[in-house]
Write a protein that holds these residues in place. Structure first.
Motif, mmCIF file in Angstrom:
data_model
loop_
_atom_site.group_PDB
_atom_site.id
_atom_site.type_symbol
_atom_site.label_atom_id
_atom_site.label_comp_id
_atom_site.label_asym_id
_atom_site.label_seq_id
_atom_site.Cartn_x
_atom_site.Cartn_y
_atom_site.Cartn_z
ATOM 1 N N HIS A 128 0.853 -1.187 0.000
ATOM 2 C CA HIS A 128 0.000 0.000 0.000
ATOM 3 C C HIS A 128 0.892 1.242 0.000
ATOM 4 C CE1 HIS A 128 -3.751 1.956 2.136
ATOM 5 N NE2 HIS A 128 -3.411 2.568 1.024
ATOM 6 N N ILE A 129 0.732 2.086 -0.989
ATOM 7 C CA ILE A 129 1.418 3.386 -0.978
ATOM 8 C C ILE A 129 0.398 4.425 -0.528
ATOM 9 C CG2 ILE A 129 2.508 5.197 -2.379
ATOM 10 C CD1 ILE A 129 3.557 3.066 -4.254
ATOM 11 N N ILE A 130 0.725 5.153 0.539
ATOM 12 C CA ILE A 130 -0.150 6.256 0.947
ATOM 13 C C ILE A 130 0.562 7.567 0.652
ATOM 14 C CG2 ILE A 130 -1.445 7.352 2.808
ATOM 15 C CD1 ILE A 130 -1.552 4.689 4.240
ATOM 16 N N VAL A 131 0.031 8.326 -0.294
ATOM 17 C CA VAL A 131 0.548 9.658 -0.579
ATOM 18 C C VAL A 131 -0.140 10.606 0.383
ATOM 19 C CG1 VAL A 131 0.691 11.504 -2.293
ATOM 20 C CG2 VAL A 131 0.897 9.109 -3.018
ATOM 21 N N THR A 132 0.642 11.404 1.102
ATOM 22 C CA THR A 132 0.001 12.284 2.068
ATOM 23 C C THR A 132 0.523 13.717 2.016
ATOM 24 O OG1 THR A 132 -0.659 12.545 4.372
ATOM 25 C CG2 THR A 132 1.512 11.582 4.006
ATOM 26 N N ASN A 133 -0.423 14.625 1.748
ATOM 27 C CA ASN A 133 -0.174 16.069 1.715
ATOM 28 C C ASN A 133 -1.571 16.677 1.599
ATOM 29 O OD1 ASN A 133 -0.092 18.485 -0.452
ATOM 30 N ND2 ASN A 133 1.758 18.593 0.792
ATOM 31 N N ASP A 134 -1.882 17.647 2.450
ATOM 32 C CA ASP A 134 -3.261 18.152 2.488
ATOM 33 C C ASP A 134 -3.707 18.747 1.153
ATOM 34 O OD1 ASP A 134 -3.342 17.249 5.042
ATOM 35 O OD2 ASP A 134 -3.266 19.224 6.008
ATOM 36 N N LYS A 135 -2.789 19.457 0.485
ATOM 37 C CA LYS A 135 -3.161 20.109 -0.771
ATOM 38 C C LYS A 135 -3.417 19.077 -1.881
ATOM 39 C CE LYS A 135 -1.598 23.953 -3.616
ATOM 40 N NZ LYS A 135 -0.403 24.699 -4.025
ATOM 41 N N ASN B 172 -2.497 4.026 12.167
ATOM 42 C CA ASN B 172 -2.634 3.562 13.545
ATOM 43 C C ASN B 172 -3.856 2.663 13.735
ATOM 44 O OD1 ASN B 172 -0.311 4.873 14.384
ATOM 45 N ND2 ASN B 172 -1.387 6.762 14.942
ATOM 46 N N SER B 173 -4.553 2.352 12.651
ATOM 47 C CA SER B 173 -5.771 1.537 12.773
ATOM 48 C C SER B 173 -5.439 0.047 12.631
ATOM 49 C CB SER B 173 -6.776 1.935 11.683
ATOM 50 O OG SER B 173 -6.334 1.444 10.425
ATOM 51 N N PRO B 174 -6.317 -0.832 13.133
ATOM 52 C CA PRO B 174 -6.074 -2.284 13.023
ATOM 53 C C PRO B 174 -5.941 -2.740 11.568
ATOM 54 C CG PRO B 174 -7.957 -1.813 14.467
ATOM 55 C CD PRO B 174 -7.557 -0.516 13.864
ATOM 56 N N GLU B 175 -6.635 -2.077 10.665
ATOM 57 C CA GLU B 175 -6.599 -2.429 9.240
ATOM 58 C C GLU B 175 -5.173 -2.370 8.689
ATOM 59 O OE1 GLU B 175 -9.045 -1.037 5.262
ATOM 60 O OE2 GLU B 175 -9.490 -0.087 7.178
ATOM 61 N N ALA B 176 -4.410 -1.399 9.185
ATOM 62 C CA ALA B 176 -3.047 -1.196 8.680
ATOM 63 C C ALA B 176 -2.083 -2.283 9.143
ATOM 64 C CB ALA B 176 -2.534 0.181 9.130
ATOM 65 N N GLU B 177 -2.448 -2.977 10.228
ATOM 66 C CA GLU B 177 -1.575 -4.011 10.804
ATOM 67 C C GLU B 177 -1.201 -5.095 9.801
ATOM 68 O OE1 GLU B 177 -0.083 -4.252 13.721
ATOM 69 O OE2 GLU B 177 -0.865 -2.315 14.399
ATOM 70 N N LYS B 178 -2.141 -5.369 8.891
ATOM 71 C CA LYS B 178 -1.939 -6.476 7.949
ATOM 72 C C LYS B 178 -1.105 -6.065 6.742
ATOM 73 C CE LYS B 178 -6.404 -6.456 8.324
ATOM 74 N NZ LYS B 178 -7.776 -6.443 7.900
ATOM 75 N N GLU B 179 -0.789 -4.766 6.644
ATOM 76 C CA GLU B 179 -0.161 -4.277 5.405
ATOM 77 C C GLU B 179 1.285 -3.851 5.595
ATOM 78 O OE1 GLU B 179 -4.057 -2.291 3.260
ATOM 79 O OE2 GLU B 179 -2.728 -1.011 4.416
ATOM 80 N N ASN B 180 2.011 -3.833 4.489
ATOM 81 C CA ASN B 180 3.352 -3.278 4.420
ATOM 82 C C ASN B 180 3.204 -1.921 3.721
ATOM 83 O OD1 ASN B 180 5.869 -4.009 5.259
ATOM 84 N ND2 ASN B 180 6.494 -4.883 3.301
ATOM 85 N N ILE B 181 3.224 -0.840 4.516
ATOM 86 C CA ILE B 181 2.832 0.464 3.970
ATOM 87 C C ILE B 181 4.049 1.362 3.711
ATOM 88 C CG2 ILE B 181 1.488 2.575 4.400
ATOM 89 C CD1 ILE B 181 -0.306 0.891 6.230
ATOM 90 N N PHE B 182 4.079 1.958 2.531
ATOM 91 C CA PHE B 182 5.093 2.938 2.151
ATOM 92 C C PHE B 182 4.399 4.290 2.165
ATOM 93 C CE2 PHE B 182 7.656 5.437 -0.731
ATOM 94 C CZ PHE B 182 8.924 4.859 -0.786
ATOM 95 N N VAL B 183 4.787 5.162 3.097
ATOM 96 C CA VAL B 183 4.150 6.482 3.182
ATOM 97 C C VAL B 183 4.993 7.486 2.401
ATOM 98 C CG1 VAL B 183 3.499 8.393 4.707
ATOM 99 C CG2 VAL B 183 2.989 6.039 5.376
ATOM 100 N N LEU B 184 4.326 8.238 1.556
ATOM 101 C CA LEU B 184 5.003 9.193 0.686
ATOM 102 C C LEU B 184 4.474 10.590 0.986
ATOM 103 C CD1 LEU B 184 6.986 9.333 -1.585
ATOM 104 C CD2 LEU B 184 5.228 8.545 -3.138
ATOM 105 N N ALA B 185 5.249 11.342 1.782
ATOM 106 C CA ALA B 185 4.880 12.718 2.101
ATOM 107 C C ALA B 185 5.531 13.627 1.059
ATOM 108 C CB ALA B 185 5.376 13.067 3.496
ATOM 109 N N LYS B 186 4.957 14.796 0.823
ATOM 110 C CA LYS B 186 5.516 15.645 -0.237
ATOM 111 C C LYS B 186 6.738 16.430 0.231
ATOM 112 C CE LYS B 186 4.217 18.634 -4.062
ATOM 113 N NZ LYS B 186 3.152 19.296 -4.817
ATOM 114 N N PHE B 187 6.613 17.125 1.359
ATOM 115 C CA PHE B 187 7.679 18.022 1.829
ATOM 116 C C PHE B 187 8.138 17.638 3.245
ATOM 117 C CE2 PHE B 187 5.044 20.818 -0.996
ATOM 118 C CZ PHE B 187 6.000 20.991 -1.991
#
Lengths: 166, 134
Positions: free
Chosen positions: A29-36, A70-85
């Motif tokens: 799971h890739i989560i791209v995170t930036n409010d804009k 931080n949710s239980p759903e995420a426990e099962k995944e290998n997550i790559f978080v991609l923040a912009k800045f």
């Protein structure tokens, strides 16, 4: 640990991530995170369009990203978080994301930024955010590729841009 | 005539245009944009926009990019989704570009997109298969 890597990269999802990082780690799971970005429907559509190359792509605000990680759903995944800045990296920590290392990926030139290397240009506000991250005891690395060394990068920033790192 | 923009990592786009010149000669309305290590997506969008504005005669523009999902693709896609009368084709290769160059006169955007897709994929083969099919 569900979140195995957090990268701050203002090019967001691009070749290095889809090819090199995806090959080195099994990213669920890739989560791209930036409010804009999360509030720009065009960018969200496009970022999600590359999902067939991984397994799942989400584009979330900082608050929603931390909540999900931080949710239980995420426990099962290998997550790559991609923040912009770097500011997004700091915001993730302040919102409660637990991670020992933050990686600086590409920070392409933006207005009022200064060069550290060919791939890293930082603004004053970016350096201040990284300083806070460093002071929180979080290791900052600068790896474009998985094969790059995971050495502590803060001293390089401090040395190159001392006027902002003070 | 439909315009063509090549966008790649490194100097592949320049090289592609250079190689095409050796085979089909100088071409009008084809431009190459190379993504450098230090470029960001917004800057790349500006460069692509400038190229598209310069070569679009009203017949539309095809953007050939190297890798699906990478920055040249992302930048081209963002422009295409807002501008219209454009298409982005990924996995650019020389046979694809050559066929486009040859068929640009008199063909419209839709026809050229089909020509590029056919040329791009049908040009990939092994020697062994080619010999065995004889």
């Amino acid at each position: 640990m569900p979140v195995f890597h957090v990268r701050m990269d203002n090019r967001l999802i691009h070749g290095q991530i889809l090819v090199s990082w995806n090959a080195a780690f099994k990213i669920d799971h890739i989560i791209v995170t930036n409010d804009k970005v999360a509030n720009d429907p065009l960018q969200v559509t496009l970022l999600k369009a590359v999902a067939p190359l991984t397994s799942k792509v989400s584009v979330l605000t900082i608050k929603d990203c931390v909540e999900y990680c931080n949710s239980p759903e995420a426990e099962k995944e290998n997550i790559f978080v991609l923040a912009k800045f770097p500011e997004d990296g700091l915001a993730l920590l302040e919102a409660g994301l637990k991670i020992p290392v933050l990686n600086l990926g590409n920070q392409a030139f933006v207005r009022n930024s200064q060069k550290i290397s060919n791939t890293v240009f930082l603004t004053e506000s970016g350096v201040k955010a990284l300083k806070k991250i460093h002071e929180m005891g979080i290791r900052i690395t600068c790896r474009m590729m998985p094969s790059d060394p995971d050495t502590e990068y803060w001293p390089t920033i401090e040395k190159t841009l001392p006027q902002w790192a003070k | 005539m439909v315009g063509i923009v090549l966008v790649s990592h490194g100097s592949m786009a320049d090289g592609m245009l250079d190689a095409a010149r050796m085979i089909v000669g100088d071409q009008e309305g084809i431009m190459a944009i190379n993504l450098e290590e230090m470029d960001d997506v917004e800057g790349l969008i500006e460069k692509i926009t400038a190229a598209v504005e310069q070569i679009d005669t009203g017949d539309g523009v095809i953007v050939l990019v190297d890798v699906f999902g990478a920055s040249p693709f992302n930048a081209s896609a963002r422009l295409t989704m807002t501008r219209g009368n454009m298409e982005v084709i990924t996995g650019m290769n020389l046979p694809m570009l050559l066929e486009l160059a040859i068929h640009r006169q008199g063909a419209n955007l839709e026809e050229l997109i089909k020509i590029a897709l056919d040329a791009g994929s049908s040009s990939i083969k092994t020697l062994s298969d080619t010999l065995n099919s004889k």
